[in-house]
Design an enzyme around this catalytic site. Structure first.
Site, mmCIF file in Angstrom:
data_model
loop_
_atom_site.group_PDB
_atom_site.id
_atom_site.type_symbol
_atom_site.label_atom_id
_atom_site.label_comp_id
_atom_site.label_asym_id
_atom_site.label_seq_id
_atom_site.Cartn_x
_atom_site.Cartn_y
_atom_site.Cartn_z
ATOM 1 N N LYS A 81 4.413 15.161 1.312
ATOM 2 C CA LYS A 81 3.998 14.105 0.378
ATOM 3 C C LYS A 81 2.722 14.549 -0.323
ATOM 4 O O LYS A 81 1.812 15.095 0.327
ATOM 5 C CB LYS A 81 3.762 12.821 1.190
ATOM 6 N N SER A 124 5.463 2.751 4.445
ATOM 7 C CA SER A 124 5.838 3.793 3.471
ATOM 8 C C SER A 124 6.624 4.978 4.012
ATOM 9 O O SER A 124 7.011 5.849 3.234
ATOM 10 C CB SER A 124 4.600 4.301 2.760
ATOM 11 N N SER A 143 5.995 4.106 -0.206
ATOM 12 C CA SER A 143 5.507 5.036 -1.198
ATOM 13 C C SER A 143 5.995 6.475 -0.998
ATOM 14 O O SER A 143 5.923 7.271 -1.932
ATOM 15 C CB SER A 143 3.979 5.016 -1.185
HETATM 16 N N1 GLN Z 1 4.270 -1.263 0.406
HETATM 17 C C1 GLN Z 1 3.009 -1.261 1.069
HETATM 18 C C2 GLN Z 1 1.900 -1.299 0.052
HETATM 19 O O1 GLN Z 1 2.192 -1.285 -1.089
HETATM 20 C C3 GLN Z 1 2.886 -0.091 1.978
HETATM 21 C C4 GLN Z 1 2.409 1.158 1.362
HETATM 22 C C5 GLN Z 1 2.208 2.274 2.352
HETATM 23 O O2 GLN Z 1 2.638 2.197 3.495
HETATM 24 N N2 GLN Z 1 1.546 3.328 1.901
HETATM 25 O O3 GLN Z 1 0.760 -1.369 0.362
#
Ligand code: GLN
Length: 480
Positions: free
Chosen positions: A76, A175, A151
């Site tokens: 990532k 994410s 994400s």
């Molecule tokens: N969807 C969650 C957010 O927008 C989780 C994001 C994540 O785990 N990086 O904060």
């Protein structure tokens, strides 16, 4: 050869049926052919990948290889990788070449694995769809009109489309598990502190955790074994030895006590997801698990708690992007304050700005007691509740998301809809426990054949038993 799991590829490499150079070339070719329509990679590092593959072949020939030697992975683009662009999916860091390597990616290099490149993500990991990336959205390989989740959507899409053998992601509020679910693969969020956060660009430091996205549970165990371990550079990494996660995976789940949270049944959950959940529980019972109801009454406070704490930490962590030392800089003659202002206004996208404004608000004097402090108290209650639940059960089973992958652009004018869909994943982050998205086949939803998601959660440092349960699940799913 791309249909093989990491474990199978590893065997082929060790037995010299295949070389890492051949394998790396194969994946690079697939990326070239297929990633144009998926956009799962931001940067492909073909040259260094082939050099690493050559070194891996030499290491295998010399007989000192590990399970990950020669395996082509993707990371990532939130992990700092030395000498390479580390963009975080943001215009702010589009020109940023990292001067150092994150601990997790360094451990993969030490194991002799190959890095094919850096994968797409929601800007600074804020989002659930990979649509907020400066580099455009990633598409779901099962239905390219739909999001792959986020994400870590680039990593999930790349693994699902066989554009790498496995990938890394980070999970602050889901994410890893949510994109794994939307993309039909395995995604593991380890216990907070299991893997070092050093060199991972911070979103919300008390919630962020690195983990693997893979094709199988055994692959997740191998990946976690390489990533985990104490790091003196991260004071929150647990100073404990790393168990052999891949050992005893097939021991089964007979006698395992699994909790079903009664508060997880939400109004409006599509019947397809509910049916999947029920089927999952039946599978576990068939395998000899005892399923009991558990109560997690503070679940209803999890969303507001997360969406106060995460933006608060983000607003503080992102204060460093001021255009002075690195990153996007808009020079002008109106002085330094205006330079900061314009560099940030121009460098950050809408979702990141929304979080910074929200975070600054809940931390501001006069409001912090009302919002931030109360959220911290609610978090403590949620933590205690999970600790207590894990005294009577070994694992908790629930959905990953209230619905499968949505269409690209569907929530463009309504970000709250995506926040609400985080309900099942954020609790594990708030409580610091581990969770894994387990494979459970497809659901017919809105006329499309989509992947559905269930997760198992385990107590702090409970990954060995969690992986065993996930493996038992995978065996049943394969037999379906
Ligand atoms: N969807 C969650 C957010 O927008 C989780 C994001 C994540 O785990 N990086 O904060």
């Amino acid at each position: 050869m791309h249909e093989k799991t990491l474990a199978e590829l590893s065997q082929a490499l060790q037995s010299k049926a295949l070389s890492s150079v051949e394998l790396t070339q194969h994946y690079l070719k697939r990326i070239e052919q297929l990633d144009g329509s998926l956009n799962s990679y931001i940067t492909v590092t073909a040259e260094s990948a082939l050099e690493q593959a050559k070194a891996a072949d030499a290491r295998i020939a010399a007989g000192n290889a590990s399970a990950l030697t020669g395996i082509p992975l993707a990371h990532k683009d939130l992990f700092c990788t030395q000498g390479q662009r580390t963009s975080c999916g943001s215009k702010m860091l589009d020109n940023f070449i990292s001067p150092y390597e994150s601990t997790v990616t360094q451990r993969f290099l030490d194991a002799g694995s190959v890095s094919l490149g850096k994968t797409n993500l929601d800007e600074f990991a804020m989002g659930s769809s990979t649509e907020s990336s400066f580099y455009g959205p990633t598409r779901n390989p099962w239905d390219t009109d739909r999001v792959p989740g986020g994400s870590s959507g680039g990593s999930a899409s790349a693994v699902a489309a066989r554009l790498c053998a496995a990938a890394t992601g980070t999970d602050t509020g889901g994410s890893i598990r949510q994109p794994a679910s939307f993309s039909g693969i395995v995604g593991l969020k380890p216990t907070y502190g299991r893997c070092s956060r050093w060199g991972i660009v911070a979103f919300a430091s008390s919630l962020d955790q690195a983990g693997p996205l893979t094709r199988s549970v055994a692959d997740a165990a191998h990946m976690l074994g390489a990533m985990a371990g104490h790091d003196p550079k991260d004071s929150t990494s647990a100073p404990i030895p790393v168990p052999d996660f891949a050992a005893g995976l097939d021991a089964g789940v007979k006698g395992l006590k699994v909790g079903i949270p009664k508060e997880y049944t939400l109004d409006g959950m599509p019947p397809e997801i509910e049916a999947l959940w029920t089927q999952g529980m039946d599978w576990l019972k068939d395998q000899g698990c005892e399923c009991v109801e558990v109560s997690l009454p503070h679940t209803k406070y999890a969303l507001p708690t997360y969406y106060i704490i995460a933006p608060a930490e983000a607003s503080s962590n992102l204060a460093r992007y001021d255009g002075v030392r690195y990153g996007n800089r808009i020079d002008n003659s109106n002085g330094v304050i205006d330079m900061y202002r314009q560099s940030r206004a121009n460098g950050f996208g809408a979702e990141v700005k929304r979080r910074i404004i929200l975070g600054t608000y809940v931390l501001s004097s006069g409001y912090s007691d009302q919002f931030y402090l109360r959220a911290q108290k609610a978090r403590t209650l949620i933590q205690r509740e999970y600790q207590q639940a894990f005294q009577s059960v070994d694992a908790i089973v629930g959905p990953v998301s209230p619905a499968p992958a949505r269409m690209i652009g569907q929530n463009a004018d309504d970000p709250l809809q995506d926040y609400l869909a985080d309900i099942y994943t954020i609790c594990a982050n708030l409580a610091g426990v581990c969770g894994i998205r387990v494979p459970c086949g497809s659901v017919n939803y809105e006329g499309s054949n989509l992947r559905g998601g269930l997760q198992l959660m385990g107590p702090h440092l409970g990954e060995p038993a969690l992986l065993r349960a996930a493996r038992a699940w995978e065996v049943i799913r394969d037999a379906e």
